[in-house]
Design an enzyme around this catalytic site. Structure first.
Site, mmCIF file in Angstrom:
data_model
loop_
_atom_site.group_PDB
_atom_site.id
_atom_site.type_symbol
_atom_site.label_atom_id
_atom_site.label_comp_id
_atom_site.label_asym_id
_atom_site.label_seq_id
_atom_site.Cartn_x
_atom_site.Cartn_y
_atom_site.Cartn_z
ATOM 1 N N SER A 1 -47.662 55.182 -8.110
ATOM 2 C CA SER A 1 -48.891 54.394 -8.014
ATOM 3 C C SER A 1 -49.670 54.460 -9.325
ATOM 4 C CB SER A 1 -49.746 54.988 -6.893
ATOM 5 O OG SER A 1 -51.054 54.498 -6.959
ATOM 6 N N LYS B 1 -48.656 61.786 -5.799
ATOM 7 C CA LYS B 1 -47.752 60.928 -6.587
ATOM 8 C C LYS B 1 -47.410 61.599 -7.926
ATOM 9 C CE LYS B 1 -47.402 57.737 -3.538
ATOM 10 N NZ LYS B 1 -46.132 57.543 -2.814
ATOM 11 N N TYR C 1 -54.342 61.939 -2.783
ATOM 12 C CA TYR C 1 -53.280 60.925 -2.709
ATOM 13 C C TYR C 1 -52.598 60.772 -4.070
ATOM 14 C CZ TYR C 1 -51.114 56.401 -3.144
ATOM 15 O OH TYR C 1 -50.219 55.409 -3.453
#
Ligand code: UDP
Length: 302
Positions: free
Chosen positions: A88, A116, A112
């Site tokens: 991302s 990644k 989050y």
């Protein structure tokens, strides 16, 4: 071998077997690898809400990292070493370097994004330990839109956090208002700027990446974005114009943790994968609305 009742197999419309399982169960993954001939894995399964990740980091580390460890362990055991990772633009955090190239340091701003970054670091270490792996890390910018048929799109769980599903829900009167988070950024009209990419272009980026994995070894990282940044108000205006609908909105405070601007330098994907996004913002707005109309019979709470 006896079938595991936790792994359900259904045939898709295109005769492709679909096995539904939880990646937190290594045993279930092993079963799928035992029963199918697998050459490569495209790993999409993960939790993706920034807000939720701040409130419940354990869920994110478990769902996004533990599951990936299980999957890669099984892949290694079955000697399947071609892997595509859904990363991302969140790995870039709030960098001042725009457009962002893959060389910009990673510095996630929330759990989050951190999952990644860890996923990417993990793949890097794996490749260093064994050069037989062939890995593509794909850093998605802001995917929106739906398949142009209107038959395939996303159905957010509960209240969406992302801009486009909120816009389509306001357009369909499932929601009264869109809240625009801040109009005092140093951007074209003060609202946040992002690189929105049509999901079909994104899907095609994966096809190009898979082809790359079959022609070379190595770990390759690519931005999948258009290279164009649009503000929230530009998205609203384009959506209204293309679809001939009104979007009622209200400017409110900035959302904590939002970078003002984020858009990709997609040159590397173009040069190495021969891929670039082809669909316009108008296409994205049209297809998002088309999909919302397919979902119209589902009423969500306001
Ligand atoms: N945004 C907004 N209102 C919303 C949701 C999003 O104004 O209800 C803005 C957000 O501040 C950002 C852009 O829309 O500038 C895209 O946000 P989204 O959550 O879709 O993706 P992000 O870039 O945060 O991953």
């Amino acid at each position: 071998m006896k079938k595991n009742p936790k792994v359900s197999v259904i045939m898709s419309e295109y005769n492709t077997p679909v096995e539904k399982l939880d990646l937190l169960s290594k045993f279930d993954i092993q079963q799928v690898f035992q029963q199918n001939e697998i050459d490569a894995v495209l790993h999409f399964a993960a939790s993706k809400s920034v807000n939720e990740s701040v409130k419940n980091p354990l869920k994110y580390y478990k769902n996004n990292i533990s599951s990936m460890v299980n999957l890669l362990e099984v892949m290694k055991d079955f000697n399947v070493k071609k892997f595509i990772f859904s990363s991302s633009a969140a790995v870039y955090g709030s960098t001042a370097q725009q457009p962002i190239s893959e060389l910009v340091d990673t510095q996630a701003m929330n759990p989050y994004g951190q999952t990644k970054v860890i996923g990417e670091d993990f793949l890097n270490d794996l490749y260093i330990s064994d050069n037989e792996w062939s890995i593509a890390v794909l850093r998605y910018f802001n995917p929106i839109g739906a398949h142009e048929s209107g038959l395939l799109g996303e159905q957010p769980n509960g209240t969406p956090n992302n801009l486009m599903p909120l816009i389509t829900q306001v357009a369909s009167k499932k929601r009264r208002l869109l809240y625009v988070f801040g109009n005092d950024y140093n951007t074209i009209d003060g609202t946040g700027v992002r690189d929105y990419i049509h999901v079909v272009d994104l899907a095609k980026g994966h096809v190009s990446a898979v082809q790359k994995l079959f022609s070379t070894h190595g770990l390759h990282t690519y931005n999948l974005g258009t290279g164009e940044g649009y503000s929230v108000l530009e998205i609203i205006n384009t959506f209204e114009k293309v679809n001939n609908v009104d979007i009622a909105y209200k400017i409110v405070d900035r959302r904590a943790g939002d970078p003002p601007i984020c858009f990709a330098n997609p040159t590397k994907a173009k040069e190495e994968l021969g891929w670039s996004a082809e669909r316009t913002l108008e296409d994205m707005c049209r297809d998002s609305w088309q999909w919302e109309k397919t979902l119209e019979n589902i009423i969500l709470p306001n």
